[in-house]
Design a protein around this motif. Structure first.
Motif, mmCIF file in Angstrom:
data_model
loop_
_atom_site.group_PDB
_atom_site.id
_atom_site.type_symbol
_atom_site.label_atom_id
_atom_site.label_comp_id
_atom_site.label_asym_id
_atom_site.label_seq_id
_atom_site.Cartn_x
_atom_site.Cartn_y
_atom_site.Cartn_z
ATOM 1 N N LEU A 1 57.666 -75.744 36.069
ATOM 2 C CA LEU A 1 56.549 -75.531 35.179
ATOM 3 C C LEU A 1 55.872 -74.232 35.572
ATOM 4 C CD1 LEU A 1 54.763 -76.768 32.952
ATOM 5 C CD2 LEU A 1 53.426 -77.794 34.764
ATOM 6 N N ASP A 2 55.693 -73.335 34.632
ATOM 7 C CA ASP A 2 55.008 -72.069 34.870
ATOM 8 C C ASP A 2 53.728 -72.027 34.050
ATOM 9 O OD1 ASP A 2 56.844 -70.878 36.609
ATOM 10 O OD2 ASP A 2 58.093 -70.211 34.933
ATOM 11 N N ALA A 3 52.650 -71.637 34.694
ATOM 12 C CA ALA A 3 51.386 -71.454 33.982
ATOM 13 C C ALA A 3 51.438 -70.139 33.219
ATOM 14 C CB ALA A 3 50.230 -71.447 34.965
ATOM 15 N N VAL A 4 50.915 -70.141 31.995
ATOM 16 C CA VAL A 4 50.835 -68.933 31.184
ATOM 17 C C VAL A 4 49.366 -68.720 30.855
ATOM 18 C CG1 VAL A 4 51.526 -67.829 29.036
ATOM 19 C CG2 VAL A 4 53.124 -69.344 30.226
ATOM 20 N N TYR A 5 48.835 -67.555 31.247
ATOM 21 C CA TYR A 5 47.415 -67.270 31.075
ATOM 22 C C TYR A 5 47.196 -66.358 29.878
ATOM 23 C CZ TYR A 5 47.790 -68.736 35.919
ATOM 24 O OH TYR A 5 48.093 -69.416 37.059
ATOM 25 N N ASP A 6 46.085 -66.565 29.177
ATOM 26 C CA ASP A 6 45.691 -65.685 28.081
ATOM 27 C C ASP A 6 44.481 -64.886 28.556
ATOM 28 O OD1 ASP A 6 45.067 -64.377 25.769
ATOM 29 O OD2 ASP A 6 44.902 -66.177 24.533
ATOM 30 N N LEU A 7 44.727 -63.743 29.166
ATOM 31 C CA LEU A 7 43.651 -62.939 29.742
ATOM 32 C C LEU A 7 42.764 -62.296 28.683
ATOM 33 C CD1 LEU A 7 45.425 -61.183 32.737
ATOM 34 C CD2 LEU A 7 44.224 -63.364 32.668
ATOM 35 N N ARG A 8 43.210 -62.259 27.434
ATOM 36 C CA ARG A 8 42.382 -61.673 26.368
ATOM 37 C C ARG A 8 41.166 -62.533 26.076
ATOM 38 N NH1 ARG A 8 46.659 -61.711 21.974
ATOM 39 N NH2 ARG A 8 47.129 -63.537 23.207
ATOM 40 N N ARG A 9 41.229 -63.818 26.391
ATOM 41 C CA ARG A 9 40.124 -64.727 26.080
ATOM 42 C C ARG A 9 39.140 -64.905 27.231
ATOM 43 N NH1 ARG A 9 42.302 -70.025 23.476
ATOM 44 N NH2 ARG A 9 40.060 -70.288 23.323
ATOM 45 N N ALA A 10 39.471 -64.430 28.407
ATOM 46 C CA ALA A 10 38.651 -64.671 29.598
ATOM 47 C C ALA A 10 37.597 -63.584 29.779
ATOM 48 C CB ALA A 10 39.537 -64.721 30.829
ATOM 49 N N ASP A 11 36.381 -64.001 30.101
ATOM 50 C CA ASP A 11 35.322 -63.055 30.445
ATOM 51 C C ASP A 11 35.365 -62.709 31.926
ATOM 52 O OD1 ASP A 11 34.284 -63.005 27.844
ATOM 53 O OD2 ASP A 11 33.037 -64.760 28.228
ATOM 54 N N LEU A 12 35.863 -63.625 32.729
ATOM 55 C CA LEU A 12 35.967 -63.440 34.171
ATOM 56 C C LEU A 12 37.316 -63.966 34.637
ATOM 57 C CD1 LEU A 12 34.708 -62.861 37.003
ATOM 58 C CD2 LEU A 12 33.872 -65.218 36.954
ATOM 59 N N VAL A 13 38.028 -63.136 35.404
ATOM 60 C CA VAL A 13 39.302 -63.541 35.984
ATOM 61 C C VAL A 13 39.151 -63.453 37.504
ATOM 62 C CG1 VAL A 13 41.755 -63.001 36.210
ATOM 63 C CG2 VAL A 13 40.613 -62.694 34.009
ATOM 64 N N VAL A 14 39.445 -64.546 38.192
ATOM 65 C CA VAL A 14 39.404 -64.579 39.650
ATOM 66 C C VAL A 14 40.807 -64.916 40.135
ATOM 67 C CG1 VAL A 14 38.419 -65.680 41.691
ATOM 68 C CG2 VAL A 14 37.003 -65.351 39.655
#
Length: 80
Positions: A1-14
């Protein structure tokens, strides 16, 4: 299982000890999405915080880089 992130929707990425921009699956897409979001008009720029034990590309690009020893990384994650 691989996580897929949508960085366009995030206000903060840590990121906690990982490098989304160099070796993670989808790293080119994540770098492009991060830059696209920062350039987007009408929205505040996305903040990027890198908590890491060794220097990385995401740490070089981050607004804030927090260098920690390997023993302290889990304590930071728990506090977050």
């Amino acid at each position: 299982l691989d996580a897929v992130y949508d960085l366009r929707r995030a206000d903060l990425v840590v990121t906690l000890g990982g490098d989304l921009f160099s070796d993670a699956p989808g790293h080119l897409r994540y770098a492009m999405d991060h830059q696209a979001r920062r350039r987007e008009a009408g929205r505040p720029p996305q903040r990027l915080v890198s908590v890491e034990t060794t220097p990385s590309l995401v740490g070089a690009k981050a607004d804030d880089r927090i260098p920690l020893g390997p023993r302290d990384l889990h304590l930071f994650a728990r506090a977050l």
